[in-house]
Design an enzyme around this catalytic site. Structure first.
Site, PDB file in Angstrom:
ATOM      1  N   CYS A 178      -2.206  -9.753  -2.208  1.00 18.99           N
ATOM      2  CA  CYS A 178      -2.716 -10.792  -1.589  1.00 18.99           C
ATOM      3  C   CYS A 178      -4.069 -11.213  -2.380  1.00 18.99           C
ATOM      4  CB  CYS A 178      -3.327 -10.357   0.002  1.00 18.99           C
ATOM      5  SG  CYS A 178      -4.442  -9.265   0.019  1.00 18.99           S
ATOM      6  N   THR A 179      -5.096 -12.104  -1.986  1.00 22.02           N
ATOM      7  CA  THR A 179      -5.838 -12.771  -2.720  1.00 22.02           C
ATOM      8  C   THR A 179      -6.940 -11.907  -3.096  1.00 22.02           C
ATOM      9  OG1 THR A 179      -5.761 -14.615  -1.481  1.00 22.02           O
ATOM     10  CG2 THR A 179      -7.655 -14.665  -2.751  1.00 22.02           C
TER      11      THR A 179
END
Length: 268
Positions: A178-179
């Site tokens: 994810c980020t």
């Protein structure tokens, strides 16, 4: 022109039973330093992105790291010419990232951390399913080559997708990203609780990967969505060339006059 503003993203799952008492002193430190951004505190830990000139951001980080529970915070850095937040928000939450599944506790156990330098080798193995733990509009901006898009609109939809589409008997090795790392870390705890054994996640997320891996060696394609006024980041972790239509959430170029999908000109 050299970028003067440091944007620092960090989180940690750690028991903070006194999180309510931590809010006011931390708020005063942040205000005195002049940083802006968002900080979430909960019993399960801290999740934050703050911005300001480096001495100001370092002052806040030094204050946090003085607490032994937060001494080893991993901070992902990027830069911009202005502070990409309108104000400072420091909020108390039930979860620092909302999976909305009772009993999932990343403080108890999580999947195996994979350093950015080792990520390419893992995700190119034939028996590894690579899952993007982000929302659909984020995936549209960019993702790792060959990864699976769960087509979710919010993070709390991901458990249902995983329960319906992933099987521990079939999917022996799962790598998630994810980020910044927080969503996939919590999602790996969910999978471990449900009988999956070989679950991995990218330490520090996409931001850490872009910081550590050279562009000519990278398997990342596109730009990375971020939750601030920059909207997207390129390989150099500077403001990107694409944004989001605020009406239909389609990905558009910052140079577009109108959204090609809904014809709105209301962009993030």
């Amino acid at each position: 022109m050299k970028k003067l503003i440091l944007i620092a993203a960090f989180y940690k799952f750690v028991p903070l039973p006194d999180y309510r008492d931590l809010r006011q002193p931390l708020l005063e430190v942040c205000r005195a330093a002049g940083v802006r951004g968002t900080i979430l505190l909960a019993d399960e830990g801290i999740n934050a992105t703050i911005a300001g000139e480096r001495p100001a951001v370092e002052a806040v980080l030094s204050y946090l790291r003085a607490d032994p529970r937060l001494a080893d915070l991993l901070v992902k850095e990027s830069f911009h010419d202005v502070i990409p937040f309108g104000r400072l928000k420091l909020r108390l939450k039930r979860e620092i990232v909302a999976l909305k599944v009772s009993g999932v506790d990343p403080r108890a156990r999580v999947g195996a951390y994979v350093e950015p330098e080792d990520w390419n080798r893992l995700i190119t193995q034939d028996d590894v399913l690579v899952l993007d733990a982000r929302n659909d509009y984020e995936v549209q901006m960019g993702t790792f080559r060959g990864s699976l898009n769960p087509d979710t609109k919010s993070f709390h939809e991901l458990p249902r997708y995983m329960a319906q589409n992933l099987d521990p008997a079939e999917h022996k090795r799962i790598a998630m990203f994810c980020t910044g790392g927080i969503r996939c870390e919590k999602a790996t705890a969910f999978l471990l609780d449900r009988g999956f054994e070989a679950v991995y996640h990218l330490r520090g997320g996409i931001l850490h990967y872009l910081e550590k891996v050279k562009p000519d060696e990278s398997l990342w394609e596109g730009e990375c969505f971020v939750f601030d006024e920059r909207v997207s980041l390129d390989f150099s972790l500077h403001k990107g060339s694409i944004t989001i239509c605020d009406d239909c959430k389609a990905v558009v170029k910052v140079t577009d006059a109108k959204c090609p999908q809904c014809r709105s000109s209301n962009f993030l």
